[in-house]
Design an enzyme around this catalytic site. Structure first.
Site, PDB file in Angstrom:
ATOM      1  N   CYS A 167       0.862  -1.134  -0.062  1.00 12.38           N
ATOM      2  CA  CYS A 167       0.028  -0.045  -0.058  1.00 12.38           C
ATOM      3  C   CYS A 167       0.892   1.233  -0.151  1.00 12.38           C
ATOM      4  O   CYS A 167       0.413   2.315  -0.641  1.00 12.38           O
ATOM      5  CB  CYS A 167      -0.873  -0.049   1.168  1.00 12.38           C
ATOM      6  N   ALA A 168       1.975   1.230   0.545  1.00  8.87           N
ATOM      7  CA  ALA A 168       3.015   2.360   0.593  1.00  8.87           C
ATOM      8  C   ALA A 168       4.019   2.201  -0.461  1.00  8.87           C
ATOM      9  O   ALA A 168       5.011   3.045  -0.465  1.00  8.87           O
ATOM     10  CB  ALA A 168       3.611   2.506   1.803  1.00  8.87           C
TER      11      ALA A 168
END
Length: 294
Positions: free
Chosen positions: A121-122
């Site tokens: 997600c990052a």
């Protein structure tokens, strides 16, 4: 939506610290009615990792356990080999850098030229061939009791955490049987698992009797990291990717997802499971207390 929480953290070697300074900040805004609202949000800050004199990567992280993150990242990238002598790990908070030093000088120019953006997600990054070294992985054939899985899910999901305080974050927990040992959080699940890898490397903790629990998706990256760490079981509240399942089957990793209340699904390595718990005896997960499965 916040879960009912438990104050019993006695089993944890490292537990989440949602009240720690610098991990969140209060931000003011307006709610859906236009009324003033004050919200606790997760901090992100850069951390540049060096291996000896070579800059490797700058990671966005919440900023806790930077030494573990650096060691785990380098280990999981294959830049620190098993048994390699580490002579120092130096963190400079002002410069936001960690320098890992080894007894033998290293160079990874060729590996750094090839990088893969992962589904974290990052936005995680893997250098070199993602599958490099997997053919040598031999995971231990330990038993995994289904009663342990139910106990772990209930305890972890009710542990006070930064997720419950501010959201927008992933957690990864190193477990032994039904006991959660080390709970790391970060904006990317790859960072959280790297912190655990770094802790294991620093303490000499073995992997053969461990279960790795993550709040995120069971992707190829998560499966590869878990297998390379030598952990035979990976579990999550969330779902699977097809490549993640394929790689788990290739390396013989037990892969368990959609662990919610009385339910779970095992798509790889079911031969390790000992079905010693009746699902009907497990409390139904109250809808208002359900943690989101990413």
């Amino acid at each position: 939506m916040q879960l009912a929480i438990s104050d019993d953290l006695s089993d944890y070697i490292i537990a989440p610290d949602p009240g720690a300074a610098r991990l969140t900040r209060a931000v003011e805004g307006l709610d859906q009615t236009g009324a003033p609202a004050r919200l606790s949000v997760v901090e992100e800050r850069p951390l540049t990792i060096f291996l000896n004199s070579q800059e490797i990567v700058t990671a966005m992280t919440i900023g806790d356990y930077p030494e573990y993150l650096a060691l785990g990242f380098l280990r999981n990238q294959g830049m620190l080999k098993p048994g390699e002598e580490i002579t120092g790990v130096d963190f400079d908070e002002d410069l936001e850098t960690v320098v890992v030093r080894t007894a033998v000088e290293t160079s990874h120019e060729e590996k750094l030229k090839k990088k893969t953006r992962t589904s974290g997600c990052a936005v995680g990054t893997v250098f070199g061939d993602m599958m490099e070294g997997l053919e040598e992985v031999r995971l231990p054939q330990v038993e995994v009791r289904t009663s342990w899985l139910y106990d772990l899910a209930a305890r972890i999901n009710r542990t006070p955490s930064l997720y419950l305080e501010a959201g927008a974050i992933h957690g990864t927990v190193l477990c032994r049987e039904s006991r959660p040992l080390v709970y790391m959080e970060d904006v990317g699940r790859h960072n959280a698992v790297d912190k655990i890898a770094g802790w294991m490397l620093s303490t000499g903790e073995g992997a053969e009797d461990k279960i790795l629990y993550t709040t995120g998706r069971l992707t190829s990256e998560m499966v590869i990291k878990t297998a390379m760490m030598g952990i035979p079981v990976l579990a999550s509240r969330s779902g699977f990717t097809a490549w993640g399942v394929e790689i788990a089957r290739q390396v013989g990793l037990t892969l368990i997802g959609r662990m919610r209340g009385q339910r779970f699904v095992c798509l790889s390595g079911a031969e390790r499971l000992v079905w010693d718990a009746d699902p009907d005896s497990v409390p139904v997960e109250d809808r208002k207390h359900r943690r989101k499965g990413a």
